[in-house]
Design an enzyme around this catalytic site. Structure first.
Site, PDB file in Angstrom:
ATOM      1  N   LYS A 176       0.715  -1.153   0.163  1.00 53.41           N
ATOM      2  CA  LYS A 176      -0.048   0.036   0.103  1.00 53.41           C
ATOM      3  C   LYS A 176       1.116   1.221   0.068  1.00 53.41           C
ATOM      4  O   LYS A 176       0.487   2.203  -0.698  1.00 53.41           O
ATOM      5  CB  LYS A 176      -0.985  -0.035   1.351  1.00 53.41           C
ATOM      6  CG  LYS A 176      -1.863  -1.223   1.236  1.00 53.41           C
ATOM      7  CD  LYS A 176      -3.142  -0.832   2.287  1.00 53.41           C
ATOM      8  CE  LYS A 176      -2.516  -1.143   3.788  1.00 53.41           C
ATOM      9  NZ  LYS A 176      -1.647  -2.119   4.234  1.00 53.41           N
ATOM     10  N   ARG A 234      -9.688   0.808   8.631  1.00 53.88           N
ATOM     11  CA  ARG A 234      -9.222  -0.718   8.941  1.00 53.88           C
ATOM     12  C   ARG A 234     -10.451  -1.340   9.817  1.00 53.88           C
ATOM     13  O   ARG A 234     -10.067  -2.480  10.107  1.00 53.88           O
ATOM     14  CB  ARG A 234      -7.990  -0.634   9.986  1.00 53.88           C
ATOM     15  CG  ARG A 234      -6.943  -0.915   9.333  1.00 53.88           C
ATOM     16  CD  ARG A 234      -5.746  -0.526  10.264  1.00 53.88           C
ATOM     17  NE  ARG A 234      -4.454  -1.328   9.852  1.00 53.88           N
ATOM     18  CZ  ARG A 234      -3.492  -0.752   9.311  1.00 53.88           C
ATOM     19  NH1 ARG A 234      -3.593   0.542   9.037  1.00 53.88           N
ATOM     20  NH2 ARG A 234      -2.359  -1.371   9.226  1.00 53.88           N
ATOM     21  N   ARG A 258      11.439  -6.107   4.992  1.00 53.35           N
ATOM     22  CA  ARG A 258      11.328  -4.801   4.752  1.00 53.35           C
ATOM     23  C   ARG A 258      12.381  -3.864   5.718  1.00 53.35           C
ATOM     24  O   ARG A 258      12.426  -4.055   6.561  1.00 53.35           O
ATOM     25  CB  ARG A 258       9.849  -4.605   4.963  1.00 53.35           C
ATOM     26  CG  ARG A 258       9.263  -3.127   4.865  1.00 53.35           C
ATOM     27  CD  ARG A 258       8.001  -2.949   4.691  1.00 53.35           C
ATOM     28  NE  ARG A 258       7.409  -2.752   6.019  1.00 53.35           N
ATOM     29  CZ  ARG A 258       5.836  -2.810   5.895  1.00 53.35           C
ATOM     30  NH1 ARG A 258       5.366  -2.235   5.001  1.00 53.35           N
ATOM     31  NH2 ARG A 258       5.352  -2.492   7.156  1.00 53.35           N
ATOM     32  N   ARG A 286      11.060  -1.740  11.036  1.00 56.96           N
ATOM     33  CA  ARG A 286      10.149  -1.358  11.685  1.00 56.96           C
ATOM     34  C   ARG A 286       9.949  -2.187  13.048  1.00 56.96           C
ATOM     35  O   ARG A 286      10.170  -3.491  12.707  1.00 56.96           O
ATOM     36  CB  ARG A 286       8.577  -1.100  11.001  1.00 56.96           C
ATOM     37  CG  ARG A 286       8.415   0.128  10.516  1.00 56.96           C
ATOM     38  CD  ARG A 286       7.225   0.004   9.428  1.00 56.96           C
ATOM     39  NE  ARG A 286       5.978  -0.898  10.024  1.00 56.96           N
ATOM     40  CZ  ARG A 286       4.763  -0.538   9.574  1.00 56.96           C
ATOM     41  NH1 ARG A 286       4.847   0.013   8.526  1.00 56.96           N
ATOM     42  NH2 ARG A 286       3.624  -1.236  10.080  1.00 56.96           N
ATOM     43  N   ARG A 316      -0.495  -9.279  13.243  1.00 60.22           N
ATOM     44  CA  ARG A 316      -1.028  -8.051  12.341  1.00 60.22           C
ATOM     45  C   ARG A 316      -1.910  -8.677  11.203  1.00 60.22           C
ATOM     46  O   ARG A 316      -2.890  -8.280  10.723  1.00 60.22           O
ATOM     47  CB  ARG A 316       0.185  -7.239  11.742  1.00 60.22           C
ATOM     48  CG  ARG A 316       0.748  -6.326  12.737  1.00 60.22           C
ATOM     49  CD  ARG A 316       1.988  -5.834  12.245  1.00 60.22           C
ATOM     50  NE  ARG A 316       2.116  -4.976  11.315  1.00 60.22           N
ATOM     51  CZ  ARG A 316       3.054  -4.886  10.313  1.00 60.22           C
ATOM     52  NH1 ARG A 316       4.141  -5.226  10.588  1.00 60.22           N
ATOM     53  NH2 ARG A 316       2.967  -3.880   9.267  1.00 60.22           N
TER      54      ARG A 316
HETATM   55  P1  AMP Z   1       0.566   0.579   9.057  1.00 57.10           P
HETATM   56  O1  AMP Z   1       1.946   1.528   8.795  1.00 57.10           O
HETATM   57  O2  AMP Z   1      -0.328   1.252   8.306  1.00 57.10           O
HETATM   58  O3  AMP Z   1       0.848  -0.864   8.963  1.00 57.10           O
HETATM   59  O4  AMP Z   1       0.031   0.956  10.569  1.00 57.10           O
HETATM   60  C1  AMP Z   1       0.922   0.489  11.783  1.00 57.10           C
HETATM   61  C2  AMP Z   1       0.200   0.335  12.886  1.00 57.10           C
HETATM   62  O5  AMP Z   1      -0.381   1.671  13.280  1.00 57.10           O
HETATM   63  C3  AMP Z   1      -0.821  -0.792  12.857  1.00 57.10           C
HETATM   64  O6  AMP Z   1      -0.463  -2.065  13.100  1.00 57.10           O
HETATM   65  C4  AMP Z   1      -1.905  -0.283  13.971  1.00 57.10           C
HETATM   66  O7  AMP Z   1      -1.471  -0.556  15.178  1.00 57.10           O
HETATM   67  C5  AMP Z   1      -1.717   1.300  13.707  1.00 57.10           C
HETATM   68  N1  AMP Z   1      -2.804   1.716  12.846  1.00 57.10           N
HETATM   69  C6  AMP Z   1      -2.474   2.363  11.675  1.00 57.10           C
HETATM   70  N2  AMP Z   1      -3.728   2.841  10.994  1.00 57.10           N
HETATM   71  C7  AMP Z   1      -4.651   2.431  11.735  1.00 57.10           C
HETATM   72  C8  AMP Z   1      -6.069   2.419  11.951  1.00 57.10           C
HETATM   73  N3  AMP Z   1      -6.762   2.898  10.491  1.00 57.10           N
HETATM   74  N4  AMP Z   1      -6.757   1.917  12.680  1.00 57.10           N
HETATM   75  C9  AMP Z   1      -6.343   1.289  13.803  1.00 57.10           C
HETATM   76  N5  AMP Z   1      -4.815   1.241  14.148  1.00 57.10           N
HETATM   77  C10 AMP Z   1      -4.119   1.800  13.008  1.00 57.10           C
END
Ligand code: AMP
Length: 221
Positions: free
Chosen positions: A18, A93, A132, A165, A176
Protein backbone atom coordinates in the site's frame (compact mmCIF):
# COMPACT_ATOMS: atom_id res chain seq x y z
CA UNK A 1 -18.80 17.52 -4.64
CA UNK A 2 -17.22 17.97 -8.05
CA UNK A 3 -17.43 15.08 -10.53
CA UNK A 4 -13.69 15.00 -10.88
CA UNK A 5 -12.94 14.59 -7.20
CA UNK A 6 -10.87 11.52 -6.33
CA UNK A 7 -11.45 10.35 -2.78
CA UNK A 8 -9.47 7.14 -2.82
CA UNK A 9 -8.78 4.40 -0.27
CA UNK A 10 -6.03 1.80 -0.57
CA UNK A 11 -7.01 -1.44 1.10
CA UNK A 12 -4.82 -4.49 1.64
CA UNK A 13 -3.05 -6.62 4.21
CA UNK A 14 0.16 -5.46 5.88
CA UNK A 15 2.94 -5.95 3.35
CA UNK A 16 0.65 -5.81 0.31
CA UNK A 17 2.49 -2.71 -0.95
CA UNK A 18 0.00 0.00 0.00
CA UNK A 19 2.72 2.47 0.96
CA UNK A 20 4.69 1.89 -2.24
CA UNK A 21 1.63 2.31 -4.46
CA UNK A 22 0.36 5.24 -2.42
CA UNK A 23 3.58 7.17 -3.00
CA UNK A 24 3.18 6.70 -6.75
CA UNK A 25 -0.53 7.52 -6.83
CA UNK A 26 0.04 10.65 -4.75
CA UNK A 27 2.54 11.95 -7.31
CA UNK A 28 0.67 10.75 -10.41
CA UNK A 29 -2.70 12.15 -9.38
CA UNK A 30 -1.58 15.05 -7.16
CA UNK A 31 -3.42 13.70 -4.11
CA UNK A 32 -2.32 14.13 -0.49
CA UNK A 33 -1.09 10.76 0.80
CA UNK A 34 -2.68 10.22 4.19
CA UNK A 35 -1.16 7.26 6.04
CA UNK A 36 -2.51 6.73 9.54
CA UNK A 37 0.40 4.38 10.30
CA UNK A 38 2.91 7.11 9.40
CA UNK A 39 1.04 9.74 11.40
CA UNK A 40 0.90 7.43 14.41
CA UNK A 41 4.61 6.54 14.11
CA UNK A 42 5.42 10.26 14.00
CA UNK A 43 3.34 10.80 17.15
CA UNK A 44 5.21 7.95 18.87
CA UNK A 45 8.58 9.42 17.82
CA UNK A 46 7.57 12.87 19.10
CA UNK A 47 6.34 11.35 22.36
CA UNK A 48 2.96 13.11 22.19
CA UNK A 49 0.19 11.96 24.50
CA UNK A 50 -1.55 10.26 21.59
CA UNK A 51 1.72 8.61 20.53
CA UNK A 52 2.28 7.22 24.01
CA UNK A 53 -1.28 5.88 24.10
CA UNK A 54 -0.93 4.27 20.65
CA UNK A 55 2.55 2.80 21.06
CA UNK A 56 1.65 -0.34 22.97
CA UNK A 57 -1.07 -1.41 20.49
CA UNK A 58 1.21 -0.72 17.55
CA UNK A 59 4.11 -2.74 18.92
CA UNK A 60 1.79 -5.67 19.62
CA UNK A 61 0.39 -5.50 16.09
CA UNK A 62 -3.06 -4.60 17.43
CA UNK A 63 -5.22 -1.77 16.16
CA UNK A 64 -5.17 1.60 17.88
CA UNK A 65 -8.69 2.43 19.21
CA UNK A 66 -11.13 3.70 16.58
CA UNK A 67 -11.77 6.99 18.39
CA UNK A 68 -8.07 7.91 18.31
CA UNK A 69 -7.56 7.12 14.64
CA UNK A 70 -10.84 8.70 13.54
CA UNK A 71 -9.82 11.92 15.29
CA UNK A 72 -6.47 11.91 13.49
CA UNK A 73 -8.15 11.44 10.11
CA UNK A 74 -10.85 14.02 10.77
CA UNK A 75 -8.20 16.66 11.57
CA UNK A 76 -6.13 15.71 8.53
CA UNK A 77 -9.06 15.76 6.10
CA UNK A 78 -9.96 19.24 7.35
CA UNK A 79 -6.70 20.66 5.96
CA UNK A 80 -7.05 22.58 2.69
CA UNK A 81 -5.00 20.18 0.56
CA UNK A 82 -7.56 17.41 1.13
CA UNK A 83 -10.53 19.50 -0.02
CA UNK A 84 -10.34 18.38 -3.64
CA UNK A 85 -9.39 14.78 -3.05
CA UNK A 86 -7.25 12.45 -0.98
CA UNK A 87 -5.57 9.08 -0.85
CA UNK A 88 -6.04 7.16 2.37
CA UNK A 89 -3.48 4.43 3.15
CA UNK A 90 -4.15 2.20 6.18
CA UNK A 91 -7.51 3.77 7.01
CA UNK A 92 -10.23 2.64 7.44
CA UNK A 93 -9.30 -0.65 9.10
CA UNK A 94 -12.63 -1.45 10.77
CA UNK A 95 -16.28 -1.19 9.72
CA UNK A 96 -16.76 1.45 12.44
CA UNK A 97 -13.99 3.57 10.89
CA UNK A 98 -15.52 3.13 7.42
CA UNK A 99 -18.96 4.22 8.63
CA UNK A 100 -17.54 7.22 10.43
CA UNK A 101 -15.56 8.22 7.35
CA UNK A 102 -18.69 8.00 5.19
CA UNK A 103 -20.55 10.18 7.68
CA UNK A 104 -17.71 12.71 7.80
CA UNK A 105 -17.62 12.99 4.01
CA UNK A 106 -21.40 13.05 3.63
CA UNK A 107 -21.47 16.05 5.95
CA UNK A 108 -19.41 17.89 3.33
CA UNK A 109 -21.41 16.53 0.36
CA UNK A 110 -18.60 14.14 -0.51
CA UNK A 111 -18.14 10.37 -0.75
CA UNK A 112 -15.46 7.74 -1.27
CA UNK A 113 -15.07 7.47 -5.06
CA UNK A 114 -12.75 4.44 -5.35
CA UNK A 115 -11.34 1.72 -3.11
CA UNK A 116 -8.41 -0.25 -4.48
CA UNK A 117 -7.73 -3.59 -2.84
CA UNK A 118 -4.17 -4.82 -3.35
CA UNK A 119 -4.47 -8.58 -3.14
CA UNK A 120 -1.34 -10.60 -2.23
CA UNK A 121 -1.17 -14.25 -1.04
CA UNK A 122 -0.45 -14.65 2.67
CA UNK A 123 2.88 -16.55 2.42
CA UNK A 124 4.25 -13.76 0.25
CA UNK A 125 3.13 -11.11 2.76
CA UNK A 126 5.16 -12.73 5.55
CA UNK A 127 8.27 -12.84 3.36
CA UNK A 128 7.84 -9.22 2.29
CA UNK A 129 7.34 -7.88 5.81
CA UNK A 130 10.27 -9.78 7.30
CA UNK A 131 12.69 -8.30 4.72
CA UNK A 132 11.26 -4.79 4.69
CA UNK A 133 13.53 -1.86 5.54
CA UNK A 134 12.76 1.87 5.62
CA UNK A 135 14.89 4.99 5.41
CA UNK A 136 15.06 7.03 8.62
CA UNK A 137 15.41 10.22 6.63
CA UNK A 138 13.03 10.13 3.66
CA UNK A 139 10.92 7.06 4.47
CA UNK A 140 11.71 5.23 1.21
CA UNK A 141 11.05 1.50 1.44
CA UNK A 142 13.43 -1.34 0.48
CA UNK A 143 13.50 -5.12 0.71
CA UNK A 144 16.71 -6.93 1.63
CA UNK A 145 16.19 -9.52 -1.16
CA UNK A 146 13.76 -8.07 -3.72
CA UNK A 147 14.70 -4.40 -3.69
CA UNK A 148 18.01 -3.91 -1.85
CA UNK A 149 19.78 -0.56 -1.63
CA UNK A 150 23.09 -0.17 -3.51
CA UNK A 151 25.01 -0.05 -0.22
CA UNK A 152 23.87 -2.22 2.68
CA UNK A 153 21.78 -0.33 5.21
CA UNK A 154 22.05 3.03 3.41
CA UNK A 155 19.31 4.86 1.48
CA UNK A 156 20.04 5.32 -2.26
CA UNK A 157 18.10 8.58 -2.33
CA UNK A 158 19.20 10.55 0.73
CA UNK A 159 22.09 8.50 2.18
CA UNK A 160 20.43 8.15 5.58
CA UNK A 161 20.37 4.92 7.58
CA UNK A 162 17.80 2.16 6.97
CA UNK A 163 15.86 0.58 9.82
CA UNK A 164 13.39 -2.22 10.41
CA UNK A 165 9.98 -1.28 11.81
CA UNK A 166 9.61 -2.67 15.33
CA UNK A 167 6.33 -4.34 14.30
CA UNK A 168 7.92 -6.12 11.29
CA UNK A 169 9.32 -8.99 13.41
CA UNK A 170 7.88 -12.42 12.70
CA UNK A 171 5.68 -12.87 15.81
CA UNK A 172 4.05 -9.45 15.42
CA UNK A 173 3.63 -9.93 11.68
CA UNK A 174 1.45 -13.01 12.25
CA UNK A 175 -0.68 -11.09 14.72
CA UNK A 176 -1.07 -8.19 12.30
CA UNK A 177 -2.24 -10.60 9.59
CA UNK A 178 -4.78 -12.17 12.02
CA UNK A 179 -6.01 -8.69 12.94
CA UNK A 180 -6.31 -7.82 9.23
CA UNK A 181 -8.40 -10.92 8.51
CA UNK A 182 -10.69 -10.44 11.49
CA UNK A 183 -11.18 -6.67 11.52
CA UNK A 184 -10.20 -5.19 8.16
CA UNK A 185 -11.07 -7.79 5.53
CA UNK A 186 -14.84 -7.29 6.13
CA UNK A 187 -14.33 -3.89 4.46
CA UNK A 188 -14.04 -5.70 1.12
CA UNK A 189 -17.74 -6.60 1.34
CA UNK A 190 -18.61 -3.17 2.72
CA UNK A 191 -17.13 -1.38 -0.29
CA UNK A 192 -18.26 -4.02 -2.80
CA UNK A 193 -21.82 -3.33 -1.69
CA UNK A 194 -21.21 0.38 -2.38
CA UNK A 195 -19.82 -0.47 -5.85
CA UNK A 196 -16.56 1.38 -5.39
CA UNK A 197 -14.17 -1.57 -4.87
CA UNK A 198 -11.65 -2.69 -7.52
CA UNK A 199 -8.93 -5.29 -7.06
CA UNK A 200 -5.28 -5.09 -8.14
CA UNK A 201 -3.37 -8.38 -8.10
CA UNK A 202 -0.06 -7.88 -6.34
CA UNK A 203 1.12 -11.50 -5.93
CA UNK A 204 4.56 -12.05 -7.50
CA UNK A 205 4.42 -8.63 -9.16
CA UNK A 206 6.90 -5.77 -9.25
CA UNK A 207 5.68 -2.34 -8.05
CA UNK A 208 5.56 -1.03 -11.66
CA UNK A 209 3.28 -3.86 -12.75
CA UNK A 210 0.95 -3.27 -9.82
CA UNK A 211 0.91 0.48 -10.50
CA UNK A 212 -0.11 -0.14 -14.12
CA UNK A 213 -3.16 -2.03 -12.81
CA UNK A 214 -3.87 0.66 -10.22
CA UNK A 215 -3.84 3.37 -12.91
CA UNK A 216 -6.40 1.44 -14.97
CA UNK A 217 -8.59 0.91 -11.92
CA UNK A 218 -8.46 4.59 -11.04
CA UNK A 219 -9.28 5.69 -14.59
CA UNK A 220 -12.07 3.16 -15.29
CA UNK A 221 -15.72 3.44 -14.26
P1 AMP B 1 0.63 0.65 9.05
O1 AMP B 1 1.82 1.53 8.86
O2 AMP B 1 -0.54 1.07 8.20
O3 AMP B 1 0.95 -0.82 8.88
O4 AMP B 1 0.15 0.84 10.57
C1 AMP B 1 1.00 0.49 11.64
C2 AMP B 1 0.19 0.30 12.91
O5 AMP B 1 -0.47 1.53 13.25
C3 AMP B 1 -0.92 -0.72 12.83
O6 AMP B 1 -0.48 -2.06 13.05
C4 AMP B 1 -1.86 -0.24 13.93
O7 AMP B 1 -1.36 -0.56 15.21
C5 AMP B 1 -1.76 1.27 13.79
N1 AMP B 1 -2.77 1.79 12.82
C6 AMP B 1 -2.54 2.38 11.62
N2 AMP B 1 -3.68 2.71 11.01
C7 AMP B 1 -4.69 2.31 11.85
C8 AMP B 1 -6.10 2.35 11.79
N3 AMP B 1 -6.74 2.86 10.71
N4 AMP B 1 -6.79 1.85 12.84
C9 AMP B 1 -6.18 1.35 13.91
N5 AMP B 1 -4.85 1.26 14.04
C10 AMP B 1 -4.09 1.73 13.02
Amino acid sequence: MTDTQRNVILLGAPGAGKGTQAARIAVGYALPHISTGEMLRAAVAEGTEMGLAAQRSMEAGELVPDEVVIGVVRDRLALPDAEKGFLLDGFPRTIEQAERLDAMLAGAGRAVTRVILIDVPEDELVERLAGRRLCKGCGKGYHVLFDPPQNDGVCDVCGDELYQRSDDNEATVHNRLDVYRAQTEPLVGYYEARRVLKTAHGGGKMPDEVFAQVEQLLEGD
